[in-house]
Design a protein around this motif. Structure first.
Motif, PDB file in Angstrom:
ATOM      1  N   LEU A  82       0.894  -1.083  -0.029  1.00 60.99           N
ATOM      2  CA  LEU A  82       0.160   0.128  -0.058  1.00 60.99           C
ATOM      3  C   LEU A  82       1.140   1.176  -0.145  1.00 60.99           C
ATOM      4  O   LEU A  82       1.985   1.202   0.493  1.00 60.99           O
ATOM      5  N   PRO A  83       0.335   2.466  -0.375  1.00 62.79           N
ATOM      6  CA  PRO A  83       1.187   3.717  -0.692  1.00 62.79           C
ATOM      7  C   PRO A  83       1.452   4.109   1.074  1.00 62.79           C
ATOM      8  O   PRO A  83       0.630   3.780   1.690  1.00 62.79           O
ATOM      9  N   TYR A  90       0.814  -4.134   8.467  1.00 64.97           N
ATOM     10  CA  TYR A  90       0.733  -3.436   6.973  1.00 64.97           C
ATOM     11  C   TYR A  90       1.681  -3.763   5.999  1.00 64.97           C
ATOM     12  O   TYR A  90       1.597  -3.605   4.864  1.00 64.97           O
ATOM     13  N   ASP A  91       2.649  -4.458   6.581  1.00 66.48           N
ATOM     14  CA  ASP A  91       3.878  -4.992   5.696  1.00 66.48           C
ATOM     15  C   ASP A  91       3.526  -6.160   4.988  1.00 66.48           C
ATOM     16  O   ASP A  91       4.346  -6.765   4.533  1.00 66.48           O
ATOM     17  N   ALA A  93       2.369  -9.364   2.698  1.00 68.48           N
ATOM     18  CA  ALA A  93       2.383  -9.249   1.262  1.00 68.48           C
ATOM     19  C   ALA A  93       0.979  -9.628   0.379  1.00 68.48           C
ATOM     20  O   ALA A  93       0.682 -10.514   0.428  1.00 68.48           O
ATOM     21  N   ARG A  94       0.334  -8.252   0.438  1.00 66.28           N
ATOM     22  CA  ARG A  94      -1.087  -8.162   0.045  1.00 66.28           C
ATOM     23  C   ARG A  94      -1.517  -7.315  -1.189  1.00 66.28           C
ATOM     24  O   ARG A  94      -2.526  -7.597  -1.662  1.00 66.28           O
ATOM     25  N   VAL A  95      -0.714  -6.723  -1.760  1.00 67.52           N
ATOM     26  CA  VAL A  95      -0.774  -5.874  -2.784  1.00 67.52           C
ATOM     27  C   VAL A  95       0.285  -5.915  -3.616  1.00 67.52           C
ATOM     28  O   VAL A  95       1.523  -5.640  -3.231  1.00 67.52           O
ATOM     29  N   VAL A  96       0.261  -6.083  -5.123  1.00 68.67           N
ATOM     30  CA  VAL A  96       1.218  -5.884  -6.111  1.00 68.67           C
ATOM     31  C   VAL A  96       0.746  -5.180  -7.200  1.00 68.67           C
ATOM     32  O   VAL A  96      -0.614  -5.530  -7.582  1.00 68.67           O
ATOM     33  N   SER A  97       1.322  -4.029  -7.640  1.00 65.26           N
ATOM     34  CA  SER A  97       0.611  -3.095  -8.805  1.00 65.26           C
ATOM     35  C   SER A  97       1.710  -3.073  -9.987  1.00 65.26           C
ATOM     36  O   SER A  97       2.959  -2.978  -9.631  1.00 65.26           O
ATOM     37  N   ALA A  98       0.923  -3.123 -11.136  1.00 63.64           N
ATOM     38  CA  ALA A  98       2.048  -2.768 -12.223  1.00 63.64           C
ATOM     39  C   ALA A  98       1.322  -2.241 -13.510  1.00 63.64           C
ATOM     40  O   ALA A  98      -0.044  -2.331 -13.522  1.00 63.64           O
ATOM     41  N   LEU A 131      -6.701   0.884   0.906  1.00 63.05           N
ATOM     42  CA  LEU A 131      -6.838   0.554  -0.419  1.00 63.05           C
ATOM     43  C   LEU A 131      -7.138   1.567  -1.155  1.00 63.05           C
ATOM     44  O   LEU A 131      -6.895   1.603  -2.586  1.00 63.05           O
ATOM     45  N   ARG A 132      -7.896   2.502  -0.832  1.00 58.40           N
ATOM     46  CA  ARG A 132      -8.428   3.532  -1.880  1.00 58.40           C
ATOM     47  C   ARG A 132      -7.334   4.547  -2.148  1.00 58.40           C
ATOM     48  O   ARG A 132      -7.542   5.190  -3.247  1.00 58.40           O
ATOM     49  N   THR A 133      -6.085   4.305  -1.608  1.00 59.50           N
ATOM     50  CA  THR A 133      -4.982   5.339  -2.045  1.00 59.50           C
ATOM     51  C   THR A 133      -4.038   4.683  -3.178  1.00 59.50           C
ATOM     52  O   THR A 133      -3.125   5.226  -3.639  1.00 59.50           O
TER      53      THR A 133
END
Length: 259
Positions: A82-83, A90-91, A93-98, A131-133
């Motif tokens: 997350l940003p 919150y660290d 491994a739940r989000v990866v973006s590309a 997650l909205r960010t």
């Protein structure tokens, strides 16, 4: 362009199924959740797919959580988590973006929440708010993954039974509504409006056969992506398939075909 979201429930247990599914259905971008492995293990297990022209970004630490994106249409501007500051928990491994083929793809695995009176439930609500960010304004966007929330009563086989449980509580559903209010569309319901549309079924005997499931794997897309969706389908045959000693994942692939 074919986008897929799939909680594979352990890449170690189901990588043969994943490789075979990719060979059969020829996707361009695959968002995976609950890989339950490190980056090195993921690369080794998916070597056959990578040799076939796919690139990947994987975010995983150990045998918990883990998310990935496979793409054969490019994979740029990779981001993990997350940003902002991500101190424990919150660290995870739940989000990866590309950016893949001009679309910002986010593969996400939301916290389960456990019970309404468990601290993990509050963690889930804050995580969903954060997650909205993750979305970059102005970019075509697809949030794909296991949100661990059934947005409405229609997305649960027995809403009365789930009324006082996680996945169906008003605050969780409000978090999904907030993402929609931010300009994302739940494209599954646009293409599959009927009742009985689910993506997850318990392993308990008879649950899948009776279609006692939940719709918790979602595709939330910006207008410029949602308008391109020509077909959306859930591969329930993969969930049902017990053709070998490997039982399937308890989630079915969610597939978006874009023009």
């Amino acid at each position: 362009m074919r986008l897929v979201s799939w909680n594979v429930n352990s890449i170690r247990s189901h990588h043969h199924r994943l490789v075979e599914w990719i060979e059969r259905h020829d996707p361009d971008v695959v968002a995976l959740q609950e890989t339950k492995c490190t980056d090195e293990v993921f690369a080794a297990l998916m070597a056959e797919v990578l040799a076939d022209g796919y690139e990947f970004a994987h975010h995983g630490h150990n045998h918990w959580n883990g998310v990935a994106i496979l793409s054969r249409v490019g994979i740029d501007d990779v981001r993990y988590g997350l940003p902002g500051v991500n101190r424990p928990p919150y660290d995870e491994a739940r989000v990866v973006s590309a950016t893949c083929g001009g679309i910002d793809v986010h593969s996400l695995y939301a916290p389960n929440g456990r019970e309404l009176d468990d601290p993990h439930y509050l963690f889930k609500l804050v995580w969903l708010e954060r997650l909205r960010t993750v979305r970059v304004p102005g970019r075509p966007t697809a949030l794909l993954g296991d949100f661990n929330v059934a947005p409405t009563d229609r997305d649960i086989y027995d809403p009365v039974r789930w009324r006082r449980r996680t996945h169906a509580s008003p605050p969780e559903r409000a978090a999904i509504d907030a993402l929609v209010d931010d300009g994302l569309r739940d494209v599954t319901r646009e293409h599959l409006p009927d009742d009985g549309v689910f993506t997850w079924w318990s392993y308990r005997p008879g649950q899948f056969a009776a279609n006692r499931g939940l719709r918790i794997d979602l595709a939330l897309c910006s207008d410029d992506v949602a308008d391109r969706v020509e077909r959306l389908w859930i591969d329930t045959a993969e969930r049902a398939d017990t053709h070998d000693v490997e039982k399937p994942s308890d989630h079915a692939p969610l597939v978006l075909d874009l023009d």
